[in-house]
Design a protein around this motif. Structure first.
Motif, mmCIF file in Angstrom:
data_model
loop_
_atom_site.group_PDB
_atom_site.id
_atom_site.type_symbol
_atom_site.label_atom_id
_atom_site.label_comp_id
_atom_site.label_asym_id
_atom_site.label_seq_id
_atom_site.Cartn_x
_atom_site.Cartn_y
_atom_site.Cartn_z
ATOM 1 N N ARG A 1 38.393 29.504 11.077
ATOM 2 C CA ARG A 1 38.276 28.468 10.050
ATOM 3 C C ARG A 1 39.092 28.824 8.812
ATOM 4 N NH1 ARG A 1 31.779 26.935 10.093
ATOM 5 N NH2 ARG A 1 31.722 26.082 12.229
ATOM 6 N N SER A 2 39.063 30.105 8.456
ATOM 7 C CA SER A 2 39.815 30.515 7.260
ATOM 8 C C SER A 2 41.309 30.366 7.476
ATOM 9 C CB SER A 2 39.466 31.960 6.884
ATOM 10 O OG SER A 2 39.812 32.857 7.935
ATOM 11 N N LEU A 3 41.796 30.697 8.689
ATOM 12 C CA LEU A 3 43.223 30.538 8.963
ATOM 13 C C LEU A 3 43.587 29.059 9.014
ATOM 14 C CD1 LEU A 3 45.955 31.770 9.594
ATOM 15 C CD2 LEU A 3 45.316 31.819 12.023
ATOM 16 N N ALA A 4 42.718 28.238 9.579
ATOM 17 C CA ALA A 4 42.982 26.798 9.617
ATOM 18 C C ALA A 4 43.105 26.242 8.195
ATOM 19 C CB ALA A 4 41.876 26.081 10.386
ATOM 20 N N ARG A 5 42.212 26.692 7.304
ATOM 21 C CA ARG A 5 42.304 26.237 5.902
ATOM 22 C C ARG A 5 43.619 26.678 5.286
ATOM 23 N NH1 ARG A 5 36.746 27.778 5.840
ATOM 24 N NH2 ARG A 5 37.300 29.785 4.871
ATOM 25 N N ARG A 6 44.021 27.910 5.605
ATOM 26 C CA ARG A 6 45.284 28.427 5.068
ATOM 27 C C ARG A 6 46.463 27.606 5.581
ATOM 28 N NH1 ARG A 6 48.587 28.899 2.562
ATOM 29 N NH2 ARG A 6 49.877 30.619 1.853
ATOM 30 N N MET A 7 46.425 27.233 6.846
ATOM 31 C CA MET A 7 47.493 26.435 7.429
ATOM 32 C C MET A 7 47.572 25.069 6.763
ATOM 33 S SD MET A 7 46.930 27.510 11.439
ATOM 34 C CE MET A 7 48.135 26.344 12.101
ATOM 35 N N ARG A 8 46.422 24.456 6.520
ATOM 36 C CA ARG A 8 46.411 23.131 5.889
ATOM 37 C C ARG A 8 46.864 23.191 4.431
ATOM 38 N NH1 ARG A 8 41.214 22.936 8.556
ATOM 39 N NH2 ARG A 8 41.333 21.665 10.458
ATOM 40 N N ARG A 9 46.544 24.299 3.776
ATOM 41 C CA ARG A 9 46.887 24.426 2.352
ATOM 42 C C ARG A 9 48.390 24.497 2.149
ATOM 43 N NH1 ARG A 9 43.662 28.325 1.368
ATOM 44 N NH2 ARG A 9 45.081 30.077 1.065
ATOM 45 N N GLY A 10 49.111 25.065 3.094
ATOM 46 C CA GLY A 10 50.565 25.124 3.001
ATOM 47 C C GLY A 10 51.045 26.128 1.965
ATOM 48 N N GLY A 11 52.203 25.847 1.394
ATOM 49 C CA GLY A 11 52.783 26.765 0.427
ATOM 50 C C GLY A 11 53.651 27.830 1.063
ATOM 51 N N PHE A 12 54.010 27.658 2.330
ATOM 52 C CA PHE A 12 54.859 28.613 3.034
ATOM 53 C C PHE A 12 55.803 27.832 3.948
ATOM 54 C CE2 PHE A 12 50.911 27.960 5.322
ATOM 55 C CZ PHE A 12 51.343 27.651 6.599
ATOM 56 N N GLU A 13 56.835 28.510 4.438
ATOM 57 C CA GLU A 13 57.785 27.891 5.353
ATOM 58 C C GLU A 13 57.761 28.653 6.671
ATOM 59 O OE1 GLU A 13 59.518 29.351 2.293
ATOM 60 O OE2 GLU A 13 58.267 27.804 1.380
ATOM 61 N N ILE A 14 57.923 27.922 7.775
ATOM 62 C CA ILE A 14 57.983 28.533 9.104
ATOM 63 C C ILE A 14 59.373 28.311 9.675
ATOM 64 C CG2 ILE A 14 56.882 28.708 11.367
ATOM 65 C CD1 ILE A 14 55.230 26.466 8.938
ATOM 66 N N ALA A 15 59.930 29.332 10.294
ATOM 67 C CA ALA A 15 61.232 29.203 10.943
ATOM 68 C C ALA A 15 61.200 29.920 12.283
ATOM 69 C CB ALA A 15 62.341 29.783 10.065
ATOM 70 N N VAL A 16 62.062 29.478 13.176
ATOM 71 C CA VAL A 16 62.214 30.102 14.491
ATOM 72 C C VAL A 16 63.639 30.616 14.615
ATOM 73 C CG1 VAL A 16 62.223 29.711 16.984
ATOM 74 C CG2 VAL A 16 60.445 28.668 15.565
ATOM 75 N N ASN A 17 63.777 31.900 14.869
ATOM 76 C CA ASN A 17 65.098 32.522 15.014
ATOM 77 C C ASN A 17 65.972 32.327 13.779
ATOM 78 O OD1 ASN A 17 64.528 33.470 17.600
ATOM 79 N ND2 ASN A 17 65.341 31.635 18.588
ATOM 80 N N GLY A 18 65.323 32.235 12.617
ATOM 81 C CA GLY A 18 66.094 32.051 11.392
ATOM 82 C C GLY A 18 66.753 33.327 10.915
ATOM 83 N N ASP A 19 66.095 34.458 11.104
ATOM 84 C CA ASP A 19 66.661 35.751 10.689
ATOM 85 C C ASP A 19 66.012 36.842 11.528
ATOM 86 O OD1 ASP A 19 67.804 37.909 9.442
ATOM 87 O OD2 ASP A 19 67.510 37.137 7.418
ATOM 88 N N PHE A 20 66.446 36.930 12.774
ATOM 89 C CA PHE A 20 65.849 37.854 13.733
ATOM 90 C C PHE A 20 65.925 39.298 13.244
ATOM 91 C CE2 PHE A 20 65.989 40.637 17.453
ATOM 92 C CZ PHE A 20 64.883 40.217 18.165
ATOM 93 N N GLN A 21 67.071 39.697 12.736
ATOM 94 C CA GLN A 21 67.227 41.079 12.288
ATOM 95 C C GLN A 21 66.281 41.413 11.142
ATOM 96 O OE1 GLN A 21 71.142 42.572 11.573
ATOM 97 N NE2 GLN A 21 71.906 42.057 13.599
ATOM 98 N N ALA A 22 66.038 40.462 10.259
ATOM 99 C CA ALA A 22 65.125 40.712 9.151
ATOM 100 C C ALA A 22 63.703 40.928 9.658
ATOM 101 C CB ALA A 22 65.159 39.560 8.157
ATOM 102 N N VAL A 23 63.329 40.230 10.723
ATOM 103 C CA VAL A 23 62.009 40.450 11.312
ATOM 104 C C VAL A 23 61.936 41.844 11.930
ATOM 105 C CG1 VAL A 23 60.389 39.672 13.090
ATOM 106 C CG2 VAL A 23 61.595 37.998 11.682
ATOM 107 N N LEU A 24 62.986 42.236 12.634
ATOM 108 C CA LEU A 24 63.036 43.603 13.173
ATOM 109 C C LEU A 24 62.876 44.633 12.054
ATOM 110 C CD1 LEU A 24 65.868 43.803 15.872
ATOM 111 C CD2 LEU A 24 63.506 44.528 16.138
ATOM 112 N N GLU A 25 63.591 44.429 10.980
ATOM 113 C CA GLU A 25 63.510 45.352 9.852
ATOM 114 C C GLU A 25 62.107 45.366 9.260
ATOM 115 O OE1 GLU A 25 66.538 43.800 7.358
ATOM 116 O OE2 GLU A 25 68.201 44.696 8.491
ATOM 117 N N GLY A 26 61.489 44.192 9.167
ATOM 118 C CA GLY A 26 60.138 44.131 8.643
ATOM 119 C C GLY A 26 59.152 44.869 9.523
ATOM 120 N N CYS A 27 59.306 44.739 10.845
ATOM 121 C CA CYS A 27 58.414 45.441 11.775
ATOM 122 C C CYS A 27 58.625 46.952 11.724
ATOM 123 C CB CYS A 27 58.643 44.931 13.196
ATOM 124 S SG CYS A 27 58.097 43.219 13.470
ATOM 125 N N ALA A 28 59.845 47.391 11.436
ATOM 126 C CA ALA A 28 60.138 48.822 11.374
ATOM 127 C C ALA A 28 59.820 49.428 10.014
ATOM 128 C CB ALA A 28 61.610 49.058 11.705
#
Length: 217
Positions: A54-81
């Motif tokens: 429920r808390s995640l659903a509320r967060r999803m509805r509230r918005g304020g963020f952007e979602i992308a797919v394959n927008g910056d793959f290397q940056a995600v790798l760097e974030g995970c490392a």
């Protein structure tokens, strides 16, 4: 069970390993040696069991963020490392970057005010998605990425979400642990079926993701 590879890994050899049910790791960021891992028990997500709290659903509805797919793959790798201890060494970084260029590795990214705050990446073969790693620099950022990832996998016809190891965090989202033999059977079935990570198109609005999740779970 762990075994040491003989030749230097290539993207093609890496894909062959995934098709056999094994995956690569390094002991640390600074260790150049890579080994194959074939766990006795595997963490997987039955795609109809993913739970959006429920808390995640509320967060999803509230918005304020952007979602992308394959927008910056290397940056995600760097974030995970970007953590004190990581299995992502330079060679692994380069291998998955190559798989991304080849169309086999993908990422989902979460941004707040343009800054990357969370993401997840993995490899696709047939209708199998092999989740590799995720990270979060802001509360719930990786959970948001997971919600949109699962929605994409469902829309794209995927049947297997392999998370490698089960953690308490993943268990809270609906992941379960299965024995190696059962995993290998599920993998064989998934490899024989088509899955398309790109076909669903741009990330859907939050309300659509929530509606589909409610219908599936």
């Amino acid at each position: 069970m762990v075994s040491r590879p003989e030749p230097r890994l290539t993207p093609e050899l890496l894909l062959h390993g995934y098709a056999q049910g094994v995956f690569p790791m390094a002991e640390s960021r600074d260790d150049p040696e890579i080994f194959w891992v074939d766990p006795q028990r595997r963490g997987v997500l039955p795609l109809d069991r993913f739970r959006i709290s429920r808390s995640l659903a509320r967060r999803m509805r509230r918005g304020g963020f952007e979602i992308a797919v394959n927008g910056d793959f290397q940056a995600v790798l760097e974030g995970c490392a970007d953590r004190p201890e990581t299995w992502i060494n330079d060679e692994i970084f380069d291998l998955y970057t190559a798989l991304h260029r080849m169309g086999f590795a993908h990422s989902v990214e979460i941004r707040h005010d343009g800054a990357l705050t969370g993401g997840i990446y993995g490899v696709t073969l047939g209708s199998a998605f092999f989740g590799e790693s995720m990270f979060s620099r802001r509360t719930d950022a990786s959970k948001l990425a997971m919600a949109w990832l699962v929605d994409r996998l469902r829309l794209g016809g995927f049947t297997l979400f392999d998370a490698q190891f089960l953690t308490p965090h993943l268990a809270s989202l609906g992941f379960v642990e299965i024995p190696r033999a059962r995993y290998k059977a599920a993998l064989a079935e998934a490899l024989a079926l088509p899955g398309d990570f790109i076909a669903p198109g741009p990330p859907a609005p939050a309300q659509e993701v929530l509606q589909r999740s409610a219908q599936t779970s």
